[in-house]
Design an enzyme around this catalytic site. Structure first.
Site, PDB file in Angstrom:
ATOM      1  N   PRO A 312       5.340   9.273  -0.114  1.00 18.02           N
ATOM      2  CA  PRO A 312       5.208  10.558  -0.816  1.00 18.02           C
ATOM      3  C   PRO A 312       4.656  10.325  -2.217  1.00 18.02           C
ATOM      4  O   PRO A 312       5.345   9.789  -3.085  1.00 18.02           O
ATOM      5  CB  PRO A 312       6.648  11.094  -0.851  1.00 18.02           C
ATOM      6  N   LEU A 313       3.412  10.707  -2.433  1.00 20.00           N
ATOM      7  CA  LEU A 313       2.709  10.408  -3.677  1.00 20.00           C
ATOM      8  C   LEU A 313       2.599  11.665  -4.528  1.00 20.00           C
ATOM      9  O   LEU A 313       1.982  12.652  -4.118  1.00 20.00           O
ATOM     10  CB  LEU A 313       1.306   9.866  -3.374  1.00 20.00           C
ATOM     11  N   CYS A 397      12.260   7.520  -8.391  1.00 22.75           N
ATOM     12  CA  CYS A 397      11.374   8.058  -9.435  1.00 22.75           C
ATOM     13  C   CYS A 397      11.756   7.479 -10.792  1.00 22.75           C
ATOM     14  O   CYS A 397      12.909   7.601 -11.228  1.00 22.75           O
ATOM     15  CB  CYS A 397      11.466   9.582  -9.466  1.00 22.75           C
ATOM     16  N   LYS A 436      14.890   6.635  -0.367  1.00 19.40           N
ATOM     17  CA  LYS A 436      13.927   5.697  -0.957  1.00 19.40           C
ATOM     18  C   LYS A 436      14.485   5.230  -2.299  1.00 19.40           C
ATOM     19  O   LYS A 436      14.801   6.049  -3.167  1.00 19.40           O
ATOM     20  CB  LYS A 436      12.559   6.352  -1.159  1.00 19.40           C
ATOM     21  N   ASN A 498       8.141  -1.619   0.666  1.00 22.85           N
ATOM     22  CA  ASN A 498       7.051  -0.929  -0.029  1.00 22.85           C
ATOM     23  C   ASN A 498       6.646  -1.727  -1.260  1.00 22.85           C
ATOM     24  O   ASN A 498       7.496  -2.185  -2.010  1.00 22.85           O
ATOM     25  CB  ASN A 498       7.503   0.483  -0.418  1.00 22.85           C
ATOM     26  N   GLY A 499       5.328  -1.899  -1.420  1.00 20.55           N
ATOM     27  CA  GLY A 499       4.833  -2.536  -2.626  1.00 20.55           C
ATOM     28  C   GLY A 499       3.670  -3.478  -2.403  1.00 20.55           C
ATOM     29  O   GLY A 499       3.790  -4.446  -1.648  1.00 20.55           O
ATOM     30  N   ARG A 522      -0.024   3.052  -3.265  1.00 19.05           N
ATOM     31  CA  ARG A 522      -1.284   2.908  -4.007  1.00 19.05           C
ATOM     32  C   ARG A 522      -2.406   2.364  -3.137  1.00 19.05           C
ATOM     33  O   ARG A 522      -3.573   2.688  -3.364  1.00 19.05           O
ATOM     34  CB  ARG A 522      -1.075   1.978  -5.209  1.00 19.05           C
TER      35      ARG A 522
END
Length: 651
Positions: A312-313, A397, A436, A498-499, A522
């Site tokens: 979710p961006l 966040c 997340k 993630n990453g 990204r």
């Protein structure tokens, strides 16, 4: 998500092999014949590709400084002196605070003009929608009612084809459409293709009646109230496993789903009284909903192991962008982070983040909040109003606006509230609940391995771990070794990692850690065809024309989603420009000396294989605007744009 990445340690993902020819750390290893200088790069673009770069600039300086990182990104030179002759220490005192301020965070004070301001003389909606009745406001209406006068001041059409007219058989924007010439008759009437007329099949819209109820605070949350009462008493929400709880559970099910049931029950009860200790008796016959209601053990399972999950961006993860990623092989998509308090207030802009396209077969929404009551009520509201396959809690966040209110990463340090949020939401949802998180808040204090077993016990169906702390942001590479440790702590609950996934090699290496799957963030912004590369295990040397076709499809999807009038066109343009601020970091495969490109490697100034490829590599906002004008026509006279995230190269 929206920050620029700083250089990472060489052992974490630098480029090249050791030796004299090793490129500078944090710089993409581009073949020497394509390298150029900053001045020559922009001169070439200004000349619109008519002039070839001179050969003398390709050789560069012997120390290689003018061939690698752009000048605006270098704070000091290797010899300890800056270009103006100052010492390194003096330059650090003068430049370091300013450079750090520009390199991190968001452009909170960036200039912004709303798309509505570009269309001053707007036509009344009653005329646009071809309503049979007159305008409700009459003489008090602030919009134009003279179509002829509107057409005199309306900007010229942007093209001969209207995407909405060709896709749905009718353009709902009529004469206000910026492509109106494609569907206006000789007398200015809006044409219709009878055999093609269909409505957009976008789900999860906000009903007007529900919006009014939310604004007037007339929506009842009985299931949430019951769960919160149990949580406040220190008991996990849900029925107590005794024979006497069968009838209360049925009574709860009867009143929870609908607003009418809840209002009727409150009216009949009069003043609120203490709940009786004995079994409750139900009134009237049982309904299908009483019988079919899922128990916690019967909740739908989320089986996405091994699938590619689009993160979710915020800002860039809109519905048109998700459609692009679905086309290239994304399996799971999730809406942008939505603030639960805004959803409970019925804000149209926040509910727009929940919209779902038919191509999104596995789709979830992400909620952000700091308190159990608002998060639980919002979960119950979404559970009975929209179609989703899972609901995700944002505990990753890092921005101050969210963190200082106790949401996002701050929940990792508020375990009591965190537990109440997860348990409460899990009780009122009929779909799986996911979370997340990050490794922690502080850089050297990891918390995820302690939280994962608790999340499993609280009822989370799946957890995604971003391998960085809040303090690190994007200044360090993701810690996949720690993610591997957390896989064991989370077992048997599936854990996604993630990453820093930018190639199929990165994805393969990540899967070796034992994670159930990978989330891509990204990497999808830099190259949305990454999903295809991972599934086909190859590097795609995509051409500039193919990349331009992707941008063209995005604009078509944007016009379908945001509209084809001036407001919709400019909104599409703004989201396109935000995306282009990431796309410029991609280096074509055919230009690299070593594959693959690492996500922490920024491209130096280079000439592409054609003019369009060179233009797409520009880090200037003016060149991004030029690309947008190729797709959406010229920008309005007062148009300004500065990307949401900061980077030193933007001017």
């Amino acid at each position: 998500m929206a920050e620029g990445a700083a250089e990472a340690p060489a052992e974490s993902g630098g480029g090249g092999t050791p030796g004299a020819g090793q490129p500078e750390r944090g710089v993409a290893p581009i073949k020497p014949q394509y390298l150029t200088t900053k001045e020559q790069f922009h001169e070439f673009l200004e000349a619109k590709g008519q002039e070839e770069p001179s050969q003398e600039t390709k050789a560069g300086h012997p120390d290689g400084n003018d061939l690698v990182e752009p000048e605006a990104k270098r704070i000091r030179l290797e010899d300890g002196q800056t270009k103006d002759g100052q010492t390194e220490e003096a330059a650090e005192l003068r430049e370091q605070p300013q450079a750090q301020k520009r390199a991190r965070g968001q452009n909170k004070s960036r200039p912004h003009v709303k798309p509505t301001h570009y269309d001053k003389d707007r036509l009344c909606p009653s005329l646009v929608q071809e309503s049979a009745t007159k305008c409700f406001y009459g003489d008090r209406c602030r919009f134009l009612h003279d179509v002829g006068l509107y057409l005199e001041t309306k900007p010229a059409d942007l093209g001969p084809r209207c995407v909405l007219f060709e896709t749905f058989g009718k353009c709902p924007y009529g004469v206000t459409c910026r492509f109106a010439g494609a569907h206006l008759g000789p007398e200015g009437q809006n044409l219709v293709q009878e055999g093609l007329v269909r409505a957009p099949n976008i789900r999860n819209g906000l009903d007007k009646a529900l919006q009014q109820q939310l604004r007037k605070r007339k929506v009842c949350f009985e299931r949430s109230e019951q769960a919160l009462r149990q949580l406040s008493k220190g008991r996990p929400p849900g029925p107590t496993p005794t024979p006497t709880t069968a009838e209360p559970e049925v009574a709860e099910a009867q009143g929870a789903p609908g607003q009418d049931n809840c209002d009727a029950q409150q009216a009949s009860q009069g003043p609120q009284q203490a709940p009786p200790r004995g079994p409750l008796r139900t009134c009237g016959p049982l309904t299908d909903e009483d019988v079919v209601r899922l128990r916690p053990s019967e909740k739908r399972q989320l089986d996405i192991s091994g699938k590619l999950y689009l993160a979710p961006l915020t800002t860039c993860g809109n519905l048109p962008f998700r459609r692009i990623c679905k086309r290239f092989g994304a399996d799971v998509t999730c809406g942008e982070m939505a603030v639960c308090t805004n959803l409970l207030q019925g804000q149209t802009s926040e509910w727009a983040l929940l919209k779902r396209h038919p191509c999104e077969d596995i789709f979830g929404v992400q909620l952000e909040g700091a308190f159990p009551d608002t998060m639980t009520k919002c979960a119950e509201l979404l559970n009975r109003t929209i179609e989703v396959d899972f609901v995700d809690i944002n505990v990753g966040c890092p921005i101050d606006l969210v963190y200082k209110k106790g949401g996002g990463c701050a929940l990792m340090n508020r375990s009591a509230k965190f537990q109440q949020i997860v348990r409460g939401m899990n009780q009122v949802l009929d779909v799986p609940l996911t979370v997340k998180i990050r490794t922690g808040v502080q850089e050297r204090v990891n918390l995820a391995h302690r939280l994962l077993p608790e999340l499993r016990d609280w009822g989370a169906a799946l957890v995604t771990l971003h391998g960085r702390s809040r303090e690190q942001r994007y200044t360090k590479l993701a810690d996949w070794r720690y993610i591997e440790q957390c896989v064991m702590a989370a077992s048997p609950m599936p854990l996604f990692g993630n990453g820093d996934i930018l190639s199929y090699e990165d994805a393969n290496q990540a899967m070796k850690t034992g994670v159930a799957g990978i989330m891509i963030a990204r990497g999808a912004l830099l190259k949305p065809w990454l999903f295809t590369e991972i599934k086909e295990q190859r590097h795609w040397d995509i051409s500039s024309s193919e990349r331009m076709d992707i941008l063209r499809d995005f604009t078509h999807y944007g016009l379908e989603h945001w509209g084809s009038d001036t407001q919709g066109v400019e909104k599409t343009r703004r989201f396109l420009l935000e995306w282009l601020s990431f796309l410029c970091r991609y280096v074509p495969v055919g230009l690299l000396e070593r594959l693959p490109q690492r996500i922490n490697e920024r491209p130096p100034y280079y000439m592409g294989r054609d003019y369009l490829e060179t233009l797409m590599a520009s880090q200037k906002a003016a060149d991004w605007i030029r690309i947008s004008e190729m797709l959406l026509g010229p920008v309005p006279p007062t148009f300004v744009f500065l990307p949401k995230h900061k980077a030193n190269a933007y001017k």
